[in-house]
Design a protein around this motif. Structure first.
Motif, PDB file in Angstrom:
ATOM      1  N   VAL A 225       0.925  -1.416   0.041  1.00 51.57           N
ATOM      2  CA  VAL A 225      -0.562   0.185   0.289  1.00 51.57           C
ATOM      3  C   VAL A 225       0.658   1.473   0.245  1.00 51.57           C
ATOM      4  N   ASP A 226       1.278   1.505   0.610  1.00 57.69           N
ATOM      5  CA  ASP A 226       3.004   2.459   0.561  1.00 57.69           C
ATOM      6  C   ASP A 226       3.747   2.494  -0.485  1.00 57.69           C
ATOM      7  N   LEU A 227       4.043   1.506  -0.813  1.00 58.52           N
ATOM      8  CA  LEU A 227       4.679   1.743  -2.175  1.00 58.52           C
ATOM      9  C   LEU A 227       3.807   2.277  -3.493  1.00 58.52           C
ATOM     10  N   VAL A 228       2.780   1.199  -3.473  1.00 56.64           N
ATOM     11  CA  VAL A 228       1.399   2.156  -4.514  1.00 56.64           C
ATOM     12  C   VAL A 228       1.552   4.165  -4.006  1.00 56.64           C
ATOM     13  N   TRP A 229       1.357   4.120  -2.930  1.00 57.45           N
ATOM     14  CA  TRP A 229       1.125   5.673  -2.967  1.00 57.45           C
ATOM     15  C   TRP A 229       2.404   6.677  -3.207  1.00 57.45           C
ATOM     16  N   VAL A 230       3.910   6.028  -3.232  1.00 54.92           N
ATOM     17  CA  VAL A 230       4.741   6.721  -4.087  1.00 54.92           C
ATOM     18  C   VAL A 230       4.306   6.915  -5.498  1.00 54.92           C
ATOM     19  N   PHE A 231       3.990   5.982  -6.168  1.00 54.80           N
ATOM     20  CA  PHE A 231       3.380   5.660  -7.762  1.00 54.80           C
ATOM     21  C   PHE A 231       2.294   7.182  -7.680  1.00 54.80           C
TER      22      PHE A 231
END
Length: 292
Positions: free
Chosen positions: A278-284
């Motif tokens: 979830v955190d990684l997706v938000w970075v994108f």
């Protein structure tokens, strides 16, 4: 990879199908399958965003001119993307606390897991509250609203240098109401042209007045911008909410000693995989929707 796959499987990981591939439990393997499929969904959303932005590049709103607000700061103070950056920082910190919770679980440190997982939940709640405030601000719109100009609308513009020119304003162009009742033409970026007098009155009498944003109207420019904002950030926010609920349930079980009695904290690790995703997706999302 071969060395990893050759390790013996502890019965405590509760693998029910015999020999485990890659020396991971059934639950962790299924979590990886889910994350891969979910990544494809987010990839589809971001890919569609890229196509739409390329097609309507001339009238695509500039994000820095929309998300410049900050809680408890006067509305006319412009702090472009500062609050979104703070939200991103909070989510990244919550990912760090989740790493520490998983590490504490490997050491069978119940107090450590409780502390770090609780901080992860708090970070998730802060992010959700921040996103709710951001949505509210976006939906509410500006102080004055805009007039939506249809394709083929022609008017005389006064440039920033005082020169007059005639322009054909296409779909997605808006005329923002100024304090002196003049209209500032915007097509995503500021054109720097102001409409006054009879031309301004002509726009007000014929164009559609729009205030705020939803799935059917968007004062900031092209409608697809608002649609993608609600779908992408809303879909991600749903994932964050699910992660917070999941972590909260696991935290309660940690406090009760459920996983300590099992002899492992693998449930924390599985939840951690989801939370990092979830955190990684938000970075994108932050990169391709807000920054690019």
């Amino acid at each position: 990879m071969a060395a990893e796959a050759s390790k013996p499987i502890d019965s405590k990981v509760l693998w029910g199908g015999g020999r485990s591939p890659f020396s991971v439990s059934y639950g962790k393997l299924m979590m990886w399958f889910f994350l891969i499929s979910d990544a494809l969904t987010f990839g589809g959303f971001l890919g569609a965003l890229g196509f739409a932005r390329h097609k309507f590049e001339a009238v695509w709103p500039v994000t820095e001119q929309i998300f410049y607000h900050f809680p408890f700061v006067p509305h006319d103070v412009h702090l472009p993307l500062l609050y979104v950056a703070l939200m991103t920082f909070i989510l990244i910190v919550s990912s760090v606390t989740m790493v520490l919770a998983v590490e504490a679980g490997h050491r069978m440190d119940k107090k450590g897991v409780t502390k770090w997982l609780a901080l992860t939940v708090v970070g998730g709640f802060i992010f959700l509250g921040s996103q709710a405030w951001e949505w509210s601000t976006f939906i509410h719109g500006s102080d004055h609203g805009v007039y939506k100009l249809n394709s083929g609308f022609t008017t005389e513009l006064v440039t920033s240098g005082g020169e007059k020119t005639t322009a054909d304003l296409g779909s997605g162009v808006v005329a923002e109401i100024q304090a002196d009742e003049s209209l500032l033409i915007k097509n995503g970026e500021f054109i720097g042209s102001t409409v006054t007098g009879e031309d301004a009155e002509a726009i007000k009498s014929t164009a559609e007045f729009v205030h705020g944003a939803s799935l059917t109207r968007n004062e900031y420019g092209h409608q697809l911008y608002a649609d993608f904002f609600f779908f992408i950030t809303g879909f991600h926010g749903t994932h964050v909410l699910s992660g917070v609920i999941l972590n909260l349930v696991i935290l309660i079980n940690v406090i009760k000693g459920v996983y300590h009695k099992r002899g492992h904290y693998e449930m924390v690790e599985k939840s951690g995989l989801y939370w990092h995703f979830v955190d990684l997706v938000w970075v994108f999302v932050f990169t391709f929707f807000y920054l690019v």
